[in-house]
Write a protein that holds these residues in place. Sequence first.
Motif, PDB file in Angstrom:
ATOM      1  N   ASP A  68       5.371  -2.490  11.688  1.00 48.40           N
ATOM      2  CA  ASP A  68       5.459  -3.948  11.746  1.00 48.40           C
ATOM      3  C   ASP A  68       4.523  -4.542  10.684  1.00 48.40           C
ATOM      4  N   TYR A  69       5.122  -5.110   9.640  1.00 46.11           N
ATOM      5  CA  TYR A  69       4.351  -5.701   8.559  1.00 46.11           C
ATOM      6  C   TYR A  69       4.213  -7.218   8.700  1.00 46.11           C
ATOM      7  N   SER A  70       4.505  -7.756   9.863  1.00 45.82           N
ATOM      8  CA  SER A  70       4.376  -9.199  10.041  1.00 45.82           C
ATOM      9  C   SER A  70       2.918  -9.606   9.895  1.00 45.82           C
ATOM     10  N   PRO A  71       2.645 -10.793   9.347  1.00 48.46           N
ATOM     11  CA  PRO A  71       1.256 -11.223   9.155  1.00 48.46           C
ATOM     12  C   PRO A  71       0.450 -11.221  10.448  1.00 48.46           C
ATOM     13  N   GLU A  72       1.103 -11.575  11.564  1.00 48.63           N
ATOM     14  CA  GLU A  72       0.387 -11.643  12.835  1.00 48.63           C
ATOM     15  C   GLU A  72      -0.096 -10.265  13.267  1.00 48.63           C
ATOM     16  N   VAL A  73       0.779  -9.261  13.177  1.00 56.63           N
ATOM     17  CA  VAL A  73       0.403  -7.910  13.597  1.00 56.63           C
ATOM     18  C   VAL A  73      -0.589  -7.304  12.617  1.00 56.63           C
TER      19      VAL A  73
END
Length: 315
Positions: free
Chosen positions: A82-87
């Motif tokens: 998961d490369y989402s900014p939040e994660v």
Amino acid sequence: MSNDAGVTLQVNVAPSDARYAGETIAHQLRQLGGQVQEVLFTIDTHRGGRGHVRDPEAERALEKVLEPLCARHPNARFVYIDYSPEVMAEVSSVYFGGRELPRKDFRGTPIYPYFYALHASRNDYMFHLDADMMLGGGSATWTQEAVQVLRERPDVLTCNPLAGPPTADGLLRSQRSDPEPGLGRAFRFDTLSTRVFILDRRTLAKHFGQERIRMRRPFRSVAKAIVMGHTTHECFEETVSRMMTKRTLRRVDFLGREPGMWSLHPPVRGERYFRLLPELLRCVEQGDVPEVQRGEFDLQEAMLDWLEARATVGV
């Protein structure tokens, strides 16, 4: 959710691994599946560099390899990195003091995926393998022996199976190291190997947090990295190894109680490797290896020669 007593077997996989992963991961599960409480496959679709686009067909081919393996092992699952900014921010807050956590290094090889795997694990102890790694010896207790070492020796950051099949004289051939006392056939190092290791993620987080380590940039490679579209950060292995040196931490490679466990890495995967892979894995599991392979961490071309010669005479 964290389990102090449990161990997660975590395997890095990418769509490009689909050709051989069905064989090698099934082998890894035969060797380790009964010693762990979770099996976690982390799929990385971000190769870095310029012009990279995801390949849904290749990703689906890999899923078709992993799905039957997970079906046979109820404690196994696969997740996409998961490369989402939040994660990424959440992972960085645990292991990197909230600083920027690079996705890849100057060569385009993983940095963030290692930390994400630690984050996604359901257990604090994680046994990491690359998808092509092979394990011999057949020990059913090695993982718990390693956990005991990590618990009892605070100066040990990681443990590895012995590098290569054991030699008659007990020495290593491909590596130089001092013996580690009290563990039988064991050796100490002040560097991390990212191909195989078991560690306690709490210990890694503690030491990274204390040091506030920053990723150095290898200036000799900056220009090439920029041209290729990569970041200019050094590799994960070098960063952790430098931290180990500063804090006098070590890695311990050991065989363990009989029959023990050892590891083997294929540096090159050519057509001959793919053709001989099922027989190669069978020999590794049975400890049926030529003398030239003993003490060597990397798979020797001479071992493939040996396998071909045996096949020719029908052995």
